[in-house]
Scaffold this motif. Structure first.
Motif, PDB file in Angstrom:
ATOM      1  N   TYR A  19       0.824  -1.206   0.000  1.00 27.50           N
ATOM      2  CA  TYR A  19       0.000   0.000   0.000  1.00 27.50           C
ATOM      3  C   TYR A  19       0.858   1.257   0.000  1.00 27.50           C
ATOM      4  N   CYS A  21       3.921   1.611  -1.290  1.00 27.89           N
ATOM      5  CA  CYS A  21       4.533   1.766  -2.614  1.00 27.89           C
ATOM      6  C   CYS A  21       3.515   2.223  -3.659  1.00 27.89           C
ATOM      7  N   VAL A  22       2.326   1.658  -3.630  1.00 24.81           N
ATOM      8  CA  VAL A  22       1.291   2.059  -4.588  1.00 24.81           C
ATOM      9  C   VAL A  22       0.873   3.505  -4.328  1.00 24.81           C
ATOM     10  N   GLY A  23       0.738   3.884  -3.063  1.00 25.03           N
ATOM     11  CA  GLY A  23       0.385   5.264  -2.728  1.00 25.03           C
ATOM     12  C   GLY A  23       1.466   6.246  -3.149  1.00 25.03           C
ATOM     13  N   GLY A  25       3.652   5.826  -5.565  1.00 23.63           N
ATOM     14  CA  GLY A  25       3.633   5.887  -7.027  1.00 23.63           C
ATOM     15  C   GLY A  25       2.504   6.758  -7.552  1.00 23.63           C
ATOM     16  N   ALA A  26       1.333   6.647  -6.942  1.00 25.80           N
ATOM     17  CA  ALA A  26       0.195   7.474  -7.358  1.00 25.80           C
ATOM     18  C   ALA A  26       0.461   8.950  -7.078  1.00 25.80           C
ATOM     19  N   LEU A  27       1.020   9.254  -5.904  1.00 25.64           N
ATOM     20  CA  LEU A  27       1.345  10.651  -5.588  1.00 25.64           C
ATOM     21  C   LEU A  27       2.411  11.194  -6.537  1.00 25.64           C
ATOM     22  N   ALA A  29       2.952  10.272  -9.640  1.00 21.44           N
ATOM     23  CA  ALA A  29       2.337  10.482 -10.950  1.00 21.44           C
ATOM     24  C   ALA A  29       1.490  11.747 -10.968  1.00 21.44           C
ATOM     25  N   VAL A  30       0.740  11.988  -9.911  1.00 21.33           N
ATOM     26  CA  VAL A  30      -0.080  13.204  -9.822  1.00 21.33           C
ATOM     27  C   VAL A  30       0.817  14.438  -9.763  1.00 21.33           C
ATOM     28  N   TYR A  31       1.884  14.377  -8.962  1.00 21.87           N
ATOM     29  CA  TYR A  31       2.809  15.511  -8.866  1.00 21.87           C
ATOM     30  C   TYR A  31       3.431  15.829 -10.224  1.00 21.87           C
ATOM     31  N   THR A  33       2.366  15.101 -13.250  1.00 18.14           N
ATOM     32  CA  THR A  33       1.361  15.597 -14.183  1.00 18.14           C
ATOM     33  C   THR A  33       1.018  17.049 -13.897  1.00 18.14           C
TER      34      THR A  33
END
Length: 83
Positions: A19, A21-23, A25-27, A29-31, A33
């Motif tokens: 959880y 690592c996935v969190g 990675g998502a943060l 990607a959002v940063y 973008t």
């Protein structure tokens, strides 16, 4: 759904790094973008106040990483449009 609740994490603590690592990675990607949408000279949000935004970046670095620190004496790849 099993594995997504706090009770499931207490029973199976090996899911916590997943959880995290996935969190992360998502943060990330959002940063990235949002950084592209706000800092890239190819993106214009307000055409009326700044009709040629690429001219602001003639002596600035806009790459994510570059070993060159001083852009003031480098020829700019920005085109010169004159009307």
């Amino acid at each position: 759904m099993q594995g997504l609740g706090l009770q499931s994490l207490k029973k199976n603590p090996a899911l916590i790094p997943l959880y995290v690592c996935v969190g992360a990675g998502a943060l990330g990607a959002v940063y990235y973008t949002m950084r592209l949408a706000t800092r890239n000279p190819d993106v214009t949000w307000n055409r009326s106040s700044n009709p040629e935004p690429w001219q602001e970046y003639k002596e600035k670095q806009y790459k994510f990483y570059s070993p060159i620190r001083d852009y003031s004496n480098i020829k700019s790849p920005a085109p010169k449009f004159e009307e």
